[in-house]
Write a protein that holds these residues in place. Structure first.
Motif, short mmCIF file in Angstrom:
data_model
loop_
_atom_site.label_atom_id
_atom_site.label_comp_id
_atom_site.label_asym_id
_atom_site.label_seq_id
_atom_site.Cartn_x
_atom_site.Cartn_y
_atom_site.Cartn_z
N UNK A 141 0.88 -1.40 -0.08
CA UNK A 141 -0.12 0.04 0.01
C UNK A 141 0.82 1.29 -0.05
N UNK A 142 2.25 1.18 -0.31
CA UNK A 142 3.12 2.26 -0.60
C UNK A 142 3.38 3.02 0.65
N UNK A 143 3.43 2.08 1.88
CA UNK A 143 4.04 2.73 3.05
C UNK A 143 5.14 1.90 3.42
N UNK A 144 5.88 2.35 4.17
CA UNK A 144 7.21 1.72 4.71
C UNK A 144 6.95 1.14 6.02
N UNK A 145 7.50 0.32 6.47
CA UNK A 145 7.28 -0.56 7.82
C UNK A 145 8.44 -0.68 8.45
N UNK A 146 8.86 -0.02 9.53
CA UNK A 146 10.11 -0.54 10.51
C UNK A 146 9.56 -1.65 11.43
N UNK A 147 10.30 -2.68 11.18
CA UNK A 147 9.78 -3.95 12.03
C UNK A 147 11.20 -3.94 13.04
N UNK A 148 10.97 -3.84 14.54
CA UNK A 148 11.60 -4.30 15.50
C UNK A 148 11.32 -5.52 16.13
N UNK A 149 12.18 -6.34 16.05
CA UNK A 149 11.68 -7.93 16.65
C UNK A 149 12.74 -8.35 17.65
N UNK A 150 12.25 -8.93 18.82
CA UNK A 150 13.08 -9.36 19.80
C UNK A 150 12.56 -10.63 19.99
N UNK A 151 13.54 -11.85 20.21
CA UNK A 151 12.89 -13.03 20.40
C UNK A 151 13.03 -13.11 21.97
N UNK A 152 11.91 -13.57 22.78
CA UNK A 152 12.03 -13.68 24.21
C UNK A 152 11.68 -14.97 24.56
N UNK A 153 11.89 -15.36 25.61
CA UNK A 153 11.57 -16.47 26.22
C UNK A 153 10.58 -16.37 27.49
N UNK A 154 9.14 -16.27 27.56
CA UNK A 154 8.58 -16.15 28.69
C UNK A 154 8.26 -17.47 29.21
N UNK A 155 8.44 -17.53 30.47
CA UNK A 155 8.22 -18.94 31.30
C UNK A 155 6.87 -18.91 31.89
#
Length: 155
Positions: A141-155
């Motif tokens: 759709x002609x937008x830009x997406x900044x994706x910030x992704x952090x892998x975590x481990x929730x117990x």
């Protein structure tokens, strides 16, 4: 991400005005006491504010202040994701980060002399030292997406 596995899913839309920073901070504060650690939350908040500031000051620089910025946070048992959508021209973040990576590896590099690159320096540090995955892509759709992704481990 499978939305059935989400612990938190929140969206905020604000106009492209630096004064909206207070609204963004207040909205993001809801994730402070979730299943993610304070350290990861703080890293994410700093990245969110840097990303939002870049949208307002750079991506939307030549657009109306009423241009919308979409923000989204998703938390699953495995990932903490932040997305920032802008409507500006595409920016090659990977090339910029690679350029900054080369510059910062020089022994004479002084970050105080490179204020315009602080955002890239910070994102590069998140990636290299704290394990964040960072991408900036153009959407259909002609937008830009900044994706910030952090892998975590929730117990």
């Amino acid at each position: 991400m499978d939305t059935n596995l989400l612990l938190h899913n929140s969206h905020l839309q604000v106009v492209s005005d630096i004064d909206e920073m207070a609204t963004v901070v207040e909205w993001f504060d809801q994730f402070r006491y979730t299943q993610i650690s304070y350290q990861i939350w703080l890293e994410g908040q700093t990245a969110l504010l840097e990303g939002f500031t870049n949208v307002v000051r750079h991506a939307h620089q030549h657009l109306s202040p009423e241009t919308l910025v979409d923000l989204e946070v998703q938390i699953s048992p495995e990932y903490f994701q932040i997305r920032i959508w802008d409507q500006g021209a595409f920016f090659d973040l990977e090339a910029a980060m690679e350029n900054v990576n080369q510059e910062t590896s020089q022994i004479e590099f002084n970050p105080l002399e490179h204020e315009s690159q602080w955002g890239c320096i910070f994102l590069l540090k998140l990636r290299k030292d704290y394990g964040w995955t960072i991408s900036y892509t153009r959407t259909l759709d002609n937008r830009n997406c900044l994706l910030l992704n952090k892998k975590i481990a929730i117990s």
